[in-house]
Write an enzyme that holds these catalytic residues in place. Structure first.
Site, PDB file in Angstrom:
ATOM      1  N   GLY A 129       9.749 -13.999  19.330  1.00  0.00           N
ATOM      2  CA  GLY A 129      10.087 -13.479  17.992  1.00  0.00           C
ATOM      3  C   GLY A 129      11.116 -12.370  18.105  1.00  0.00           C
ATOM      4  N   GLY A 188      13.432 -11.052  15.024  1.00  0.00           N
ATOM      5  CA  GLY A 188      12.823 -10.472  13.828  1.00  0.00           C
ATOM      6  C   GLY A 188      13.157  -8.996  13.658  1.00  0.00           C
ATOM      7  N   GLN A 189      12.614  -8.426  12.592  1.00  0.00           N
ATOM      8  CA  GLN A 189      12.913  -7.024  12.274  1.00  0.00           C
ATOM      9  C   GLN A 189      12.566  -6.103  13.437  1.00  0.00           C
ATOM     10  OE1 GLN A 189      10.283  -5.033   9.607  1.00  0.00           O
ATOM     11  NE2 GLN A 189      11.752  -3.447   9.054  1.00  0.00           N
ATOM     12  N   ASP A 197      13.324 -16.882  20.611  1.00  0.00           N
ATOM     13  CA  ASP A 197      13.035 -17.136  19.195  1.00  0.00           C
ATOM     14  C   ASP A 197      13.328 -18.602  18.930  1.00  0.00           C
ATOM     15  OD1 ASP A 197      12.659 -16.795  16.333  1.00  0.00           O
ATOM     16  OD2 ASP A 197      12.994 -14.663  16.687  1.00  0.00           O
ATOM     17  N   ASP A 201       9.734 -22.305  20.661  1.00  0.00           N
ATOM     18  CA  ASP A 201       8.901 -22.494  19.480  1.00  0.00           C
ATOM     19  C   ASP A 201       7.482 -22.225  19.964  1.00  0.00           C
ATOM     20  OD1 ASP A 201       7.198 -23.377  17.544  1.00  0.00           O
ATOM     21  OD2 ASP A 201       8.229 -25.277  17.178  1.00  0.00           O
ATOM     22  N   TYR A 224      -2.007 -13.742   5.733  1.00  0.00           N
ATOM     23  CA  TYR A 224      -1.441 -12.962   6.838  1.00  0.00           C
ATOM     24  C   TYR A 224      -2.477 -11.961   7.364  1.00  0.00           C
ATOM     25  CZ  TYR A 224       1.533  -9.286   8.937  1.00  0.00           C
ATOM     26  OH  TYR A 224       2.082  -8.337   9.762  1.00  0.00           O
TER      27      TYR A 224
END
Ligand code: SER
Length: 324
Positions: A9, A12-13, A35, A50, A140
């Site tokens: 990941g 991401g942010q 990612d 993935d 979430y």
């Protein structure tokens, strides 16, 4: 033994910024960013993974002799509500894959991010303690609460050194969040610097716990550096940064942009936010590994505005191009 880190990941942010800090700490050749898609212009080793496919993780771990995994991939709170079952599948499957690979390959340390989203109305929402009752109302939040327990299970059952933080909403100038309920607090700075009006999807007095990116990154590195015997919580640690409402952040921005305008148009995310803590008690993190935030609303706002001004001056207005 050499530390080789895999970040899942990494686009991401948080992942995009954490990857840079990890490269500084461990060396560019010892950090594998991964990612679903390659990141244009990325400097360093990058692999497409993935994380719902365990074989992809196995391969990269073998190829690079990975010793630590940071698993940052997840569907966040707001987006998750648009596709609940898929969110559950993705968030849990990727976590199980990371935990299983880590167990099988004897990975030294694993980082699993949790969130303030694990809390719900059953908790005291002011200075919410670490051991508050967890009754999350988003898929979430449910996936993170379950994930925390699975992290602890892998520690207790297999001795896997999994560590976790419950992040507040993360605010940084380097990258953009996606699909979260706290995203407004990044977006608002972009609008201010572009001298545009801001339409806020939360009500003006909705106070939420947030944290400046520098603090969030430092917390992560400090937790991962702490001696194993100091880690008394194997579910996840509360950490506090700064708590504020949309009205308070707008007032702070107006000190620098007196004409800044905000209008409130609460949507479904208001429902999510109203069940989350307003502030966080992080006594356990302070006690176990010395956590202390450095940024308040004022210092964060000064840096956000200064850095975004520089970016907009040199870059395009396209927000995507602002991601590291
Ligand atoms: N920032 C996240 C969200 O809003 C909370 O962990 O979903």
């Amino acid at each position: 033994m050499k530390t080789v880190v895999l970040v899942i990941g990494a686009n991401g942010q948080l992942g995009s910024v954490l990857t840079e800090s990890l490269k500084q700490k461990f060396g560019e050749n010892n950090v594998i960013a991964s990612d679903l898609k390659h990141r244009e212009g990325y400097k360093g080793i990058f692999e497409i993974i993935d994380a719902t496919d365990i074989n992809g993780i196995h391969e990269v771990v073998d190829t690079y002799h990975v010793t630590q995994i940071y698993h940052l991939a997840a569907i966040l709170s707001a987006r998750g509500e648009e596709m609940p079952l898929q969110t559950w599948d993705i968030n849990m499957k990727t976590l199980f894959n990371v935990l299983e690979v880590s167990r099988q390959k004897n990975i030294d340390k694993v980082f699993f991010p949790s969130s303030i989203a694990v809390f719900g109305e059953g908790a005291i929402l002011d200075h919410t303690p670490n051991d508050a009752y967890l009754d999350p109302a988003t898929v979430y939040g449910i996936s993170k609460a379950a994930g925390e327990n699975w992290a602890q299970y892998y520690f207790l059952r297999y001795g896997l050194d999994v560590r976790s933080i419950r992040y507040p909403g993360v605010i940084g100038y380097q990258s953009l969040p996606g699909g979260g309920t706290t995203d407004y607090a990044v977006d608002i700075y972009h609008k201010a610097v572009r001298q545009e009006d801001f339409s806020c999807f939360l009500d003006k007095n909705t106070t939420l716990p947030m944290i400046f990116m520098d603090d969030a990154i430092r917390a992560t590195l400090e937790l991962m550096d702490a001696p194993k015997e100091n880690i008394t919580l194997r579910t996840s640690y509360n950490i506090a940064g700064v708590s504020f409402s949309p009205a308070e952040i707008a007032a702070e921005i107006r000190k620098l942009y007196p004409d800044f305008k905000i209008a409130y148009h609460p949507d479904f995310r208001q429902e999510i936010a109203s069940r989350w803590p307003k502030s966080i008690d992080d006594t356990m993190a302070t006690k176990d590994w010395g956590w202390k935030p450095e940024f308040d609303l004022e210092s964060m706002t000064t840096i956000m505005i200064q850095k975004l001004k520089e970016k907009y001056k040199t870059g395009s207005r396209n927000l995507e191009s602002l991601v590291l």
